[in-house]
Design a protein around this motif. Structure first.
Motif, PDB file in Angstrom:
ATOM      1  N   GLY A  42      83.769 100.370  -2.877  1.00  0.00           N
ATOM      2  CA  GLY A  42      84.619  99.437  -2.867  1.00  0.00           C
ATOM      3  C   GLY A  42      85.295  99.076  -4.078  1.00  0.00           C
ATOM      4  N   LYS A  43      86.721  98.728  -3.837  1.00  0.00           N
ATOM      5  CA  LYS A  43      87.557  98.468  -4.995  1.00  0.00           C
ATOM      6  C   LYS A  43      88.128  97.041  -4.711  1.00  0.00           C
ATOM      7  CE  LYS A  43      92.177 100.323  -6.065  1.00  0.00           C
ATOM      8  NZ  LYS A  43      93.251 101.133  -5.544  1.00  0.00           N
ATOM      9  N   PHE A  44      88.244  96.302  -5.908  1.00  0.00           N
ATOM     10  CA  PHE A  44      88.432  94.937  -6.017  1.00  0.00           C
ATOM     11  C   PHE A  44      90.097  95.131  -6.071  1.00  0.00           C
ATOM     12  CE2 PHE A  44      84.315  94.010  -7.131  1.00  0.00           C
ATOM     13  CZ  PHE A  44      83.987  92.800  -6.716  1.00  0.00           C
ATOM     14  N   ARG A  55      75.527  94.097   4.257  1.00  0.00           N
ATOM     15  CA  ARG A  55      74.233  94.220   4.784  1.00  0.00           C
ATOM     16  C   ARG A  55      73.343  94.889   3.700  1.00  0.00           C
ATOM     17  NH1 ARG A  55      75.644  95.496  11.227  1.00  0.00           N
ATOM     18  NH2 ARG A  55      76.529  93.406  11.478  1.00  0.00           N
ATOM     19  N   SER A  56      73.707  95.383   2.577  1.00  0.00           N
ATOM     20  CA  SER A  56      72.813  96.025   1.859  1.00  0.00           C
ATOM     21  C   SER A  56      71.982  95.203   1.124  1.00  0.00           C
ATOM     22  CB  SER A  56      73.698  96.914   0.873  1.00  0.00           C
ATOM     23  OG  SER A  56      74.461  96.123  -0.065  1.00  0.00           O
ATOM     24  N   ALA A  57      70.760  95.804   0.716  1.00  0.00           N
ATOM     25  CA  ALA A  57      69.848  94.932   0.012  1.00  0.00           C
ATOM     26  C   ALA A  57      70.425  94.621  -1.529  1.00  0.00           C
ATOM     27  CB  ALA A  57      68.881  95.703  -0.489  1.00  0.00           C
ATOM     28  N   ALA A  58      71.250  95.497  -1.964  1.00  0.00           N
ATOM     29  CA  ALA A  58      71.931  94.987  -3.299  1.00  0.00           C
ATOM     30  C   ALA A  58      72.852  93.944  -3.334  1.00  0.00           C
ATOM     31  CB  ALA A  58      72.632  96.225  -3.860  1.00  0.00           C
ATOM     32  N   TYR A  59      73.718  93.897  -2.216  1.00  0.00           N
ATOM     33  CA  TYR A  59      74.520  92.964  -2.073  1.00  0.00           C
ATOM     34  C   TYR A  59      73.858  91.542  -1.609  1.00  0.00           C
ATOM     35  CZ  TYR A  59      78.155  89.525  -1.085  1.00  0.00           C
ATOM     36  OH  TYR A  59      78.773  88.353  -1.066  1.00  0.00           O
ATOM     37  N   GLU A  92      70.729  90.640  -2.400  1.00  0.00           N
ATOM     38  CA  GLU A  92      70.112  90.225  -3.650  1.00  0.00           C
ATOM     39  C   GLU A  92      71.298  89.437  -4.520  1.00  0.00           C
ATOM     40  OE1 GLU A  92      68.974  90.044  -7.559  1.00  0.00           O
ATOM     41  OE2 GLU A  92      70.298  91.312  -7.017  1.00  0.00           O
ATOM     42  N   ALA A  93      72.552  90.077  -4.564  1.00  0.00           N
ATOM     43  CA  ALA A  93      73.384  89.379  -5.422  1.00  0.00           C
ATOM     44  C   ALA A  93      73.991  87.884  -4.888  1.00  0.00           C
ATOM     45  CB  ALA A  93      74.844  90.103  -5.659  1.00  0.00           C
ATOM     46  N   LYS A  94      73.974  88.072  -3.709  1.00  0.00           N
ATOM     47  CA  LYS A  94      74.462  86.753  -2.700  1.00  0.00           C
ATOM     48  C   LYS A  94      73.271  85.866  -2.927  1.00  0.00           C
ATOM     49  CE  LYS A  94      74.325  85.633   1.832  1.00  0.00           C
ATOM     50  NZ  LYS A  94      74.204  85.949   3.346  1.00  0.00           N
ATOM     51  N   SER A  95      72.137  85.950  -2.895  1.00  0.00           N
ATOM     52  CA  SER A  95      71.188  84.906  -3.346  1.00  0.00           C
ATOM     53  C   SER A  95      71.502  84.168  -4.547  1.00  0.00           C
ATOM     54  CB  SER A  95      69.824  85.298  -3.253  1.00  0.00           C
ATOM     55  OG  SER A  95      69.638  86.188  -4.503  1.00  0.00           O
ATOM     56  N   TYR A  96      72.153  84.688  -5.365  1.00  0.00           N
ATOM     57  CA  TYR A  96      72.426  84.007  -6.480  1.00  0.00           C
ATOM     58  C   TYR A  96      73.779  83.043  -6.375  1.00  0.00           C
ATOM     59  CZ  TYR A  96      69.263  86.484  -9.452  1.00  0.00           C
ATOM     60  OH  TYR A  96      67.984  87.270  -9.659  1.00  0.00           O
ATOM     61  N   ARG A  97      74.503  83.094  -5.314  1.00  0.00           N
ATOM     62  CA  ARG A  97      75.887  82.444  -5.105  1.00  0.00           C
ATOM     63  C   ARG A  97      75.329  81.307  -4.024  1.00  0.00           C
ATOM     64  NH1 ARG A  97      78.802  85.390  -0.973  1.00  0.00           N
ATOM     65  NH2 ARG A  97      77.907  83.792   0.314  1.00  0.00           N
ATOM     66  N   GLU A  98      74.480  81.359  -3.108  1.00  0.00           N
ATOM     67  CA  GLU A  98      74.388  80.804  -2.096  1.00  0.00           C
ATOM     68  C   GLU A  98      74.125  79.110  -2.410  1.00  0.00           C
ATOM     69  OE1 GLU A  98      71.201  82.885  -0.105  1.00  0.00           O
ATOM     70  OE2 GLU A  98      72.704  83.438   1.420  1.00  0.00           O
ATOM     71  N   ASP A  99      73.411  78.873  -3.456  1.00  0.00           N
ATOM     72  CA  ASP A  99      73.064  77.128  -3.671  1.00  0.00           C
ATOM     73  C   ASP A  99      74.231  76.719  -4.507  1.00  0.00           C
ATOM     74  OD1 ASP A  99      70.659  77.358  -2.378  1.00  0.00           O
ATOM     75  OD2 ASP A  99      69.513  77.767  -4.194  1.00  0.00           O
ATOM     76  N   TRP A 100      75.255  77.332  -5.180  1.00  0.00           N
ATOM     77  CA  TRP A 100      76.213  77.059  -6.136  1.00  0.00           C
ATOM     78  C   TRP A 100      77.632  77.366  -5.546  1.00  0.00           C
ATOM     79  CZ3 TRP A 100      72.988  74.607  -8.789  1.00  0.00           C
ATOM     80  CH2 TRP A 100      71.833  74.919  -8.862  1.00  0.00           C
ATOM     81  N   ALA A 101      77.806  77.901  -4.258  1.00  0.00           N
ATOM     82  CA  ALA A 101      79.178  77.858  -3.912  1.00  0.00           C
ATOM     83  C   ALA A 101      79.130  78.187  -2.555  1.00  0.00           C
ATOM     84  CB  ALA A 101      79.816  79.269  -4.820  1.00  0.00           C
ATOM     85  N   ARG A 102      80.065  77.979  -1.951  1.00  0.00           N
ATOM     86  CA  ARG A 102      80.510  77.863  -0.468  1.00  0.00           C
ATOM     87  C   ARG A 102      81.444  78.993  -0.151  1.00  0.00           C
ATOM     88  NH1 ARG A 102      83.884  76.308   3.475  1.00  0.00           N
ATOM     89  NH2 ARG A 102      85.216  75.087   1.966  1.00  0.00           N
ATOM     90  N   ALA A 103      80.961  80.188   0.621  1.00  0.00           N
ATOM     91  CA  ALA A 103      82.186  81.209   0.985  1.00  0.00           C
ATOM     92  C   ALA A 103      82.170  81.423   2.289  1.00  0.00           C
ATOM     93  CB  ALA A 103      81.418  82.457   0.217  1.00  0.00           C
ATOM     94  N   TYR A 118      76.014  85.464  -9.723  1.00  0.00           N
ATOM     95  CA  TYR A 118      76.417  86.181  -8.543  1.00  0.00           C
ATOM     96  C   TYR A 118      77.548  87.321  -9.062  1.00  0.00           C
ATOM     97  CZ  TYR A 118      79.360  87.049  -4.413  1.00  0.00           C
ATOM     98  OH  TYR A 118      80.039  87.550  -3.354  1.00  0.00           O
ATOM     99  N   THR A 119      78.463  86.534  -9.780  1.00  0.00           N
ATOM    100  CA  THR A 119      79.641  87.755 -10.246  1.00  0.00           C
ATOM    101  C   THR A 119      79.386  88.503 -11.043  1.00  0.00           C
ATOM    102  OG1 THR A 119      80.458  86.190 -11.816  1.00  0.00           O
ATOM    103  CG2 THR A 119      81.323  86.027  -9.837  1.00  0.00           C
ATOM    104  N   GLN A 120      78.178  88.769 -11.787  1.00  0.00           N
ATOM    105  CA  GLN A 120      77.613  89.692 -12.701  1.00  0.00           C
ATOM    106  C   GLN A 120      76.908  90.762 -11.924  1.00  0.00           C
ATOM    107  OE1 GLN A 120      75.152  88.018 -15.822  1.00  0.00           O
ATOM    108  NE2 GLN A 120      76.761  86.350 -16.299  1.00  0.00           N
ATOM    109  N   ARG A 121      76.465  90.460 -10.703  1.00  0.00           N
ATOM    110  CA  ARG A 121      75.731  91.537  -9.993  1.00  0.00           C
ATOM    111  C   ARG A 121      76.674  91.905  -8.759  1.00  0.00           C
ATOM    112  NH1 ARG A 121      72.260  87.669 -12.010  1.00  0.00           N
ATOM    113  NH2 ARG A 121      70.138  88.215 -12.293  1.00  0.00           N
ATOM    114  N   THR A 122      77.621  91.410  -8.430  1.00  0.00           N
ATOM    115  CA  THR A 122      78.152  91.875  -7.237  1.00  0.00           C
ATOM    116  C   THR A 122      79.243  93.063  -7.385  1.00  0.00           C
ATOM    117  OG1 THR A 122      78.513  89.738  -6.323  1.00  0.00           O
ATOM    118  CG2 THR A 122      80.003  91.298  -5.614  1.00  0.00           C
ATOM    119  N   PRO A 123      79.846  93.567  -8.488  1.00  0.00           N
ATOM    120  CA  PRO A 123      80.496  94.646  -8.789  1.00  0.00           C
ATOM    121  C   PRO A 123      79.547  95.945  -8.560  1.00  0.00           C
ATOM    122  CG  PRO A 123      80.886  93.026 -10.440  1.00  0.00           C
ATOM    123  CD  PRO A 123      80.067  92.341  -9.769  1.00  0.00           C
ATOM    124  N   GLN A 124      78.263  96.013  -9.137  1.00  0.00           N
ATOM    125  CA  GLN A 124      77.723  97.221  -8.925  1.00  0.00           C
ATOM    126  C   GLN A 124      77.269  97.169  -7.153  1.00  0.00           C
ATOM    127  OE1 GLN A 124      76.939  94.538 -10.901  1.00  0.00           O
ATOM    128  NE2 GLN A 124      76.626  95.463 -12.964  1.00  0.00           N
TER     129      GLN A 124
END
Length: 98
Positions: free
Chosen positions: A33-35, A70-74, A76-87, A20-26
């Motif tokens: 967006g700025k972290f 709501r973007s497709a890119a985010y 998609e990235a979020k799908s890598y987080r959902e089973d492994w973290a609670r946000a 997830y963290t590898q995909r989210t910055p893009q």
């Protein structure tokens, strides 16, 4: 007026979460967006227990912050987080500078 994502994240599996963290910055960068904070030291002074990670991301507007989430890119990235973290993620509008 600027807007911010504020995320509290508890991670169950760091190795999988890294996908997830590898995909989210893009996805965030595509919307300007700025972290501002990304998992540094934190301490809960009131309320719930301190989450493992707190993330704050600044956007130029509330609408842009929502569109990024709501973007497709985010999503998609979020799908890598959902089973492994609670946000918990909220979007909050900033204030007008004086």
């Amino acid at each position: 007026m600027k807007a911010y994502w504020i995320a509290h994240v508890d991670i169950a599996d760091a190795e999988h979460y890294s996908q997830y963290t590898q995909r989210t910055p893009q996805a965030i960068a595509a919307f300007g967006g700025k972290f501002l904070a990304r998992g540094g030291r934190s301490e809960a002074l009131e309320g719930r227990q301190t989450p493992q990670r707190t993330v704050i991301i600044e956007f130029e507007s509330y609408e842009t912050a929502v569109a990024c989430y709501r973007s497709a890119a985010y999503q998609e990235a979020k799908s890598y987080r959902e089973d492994w973290a609670r946000a918990e993620i909220i979007i909050v509008e900033g204030i007008n500078p004086i």
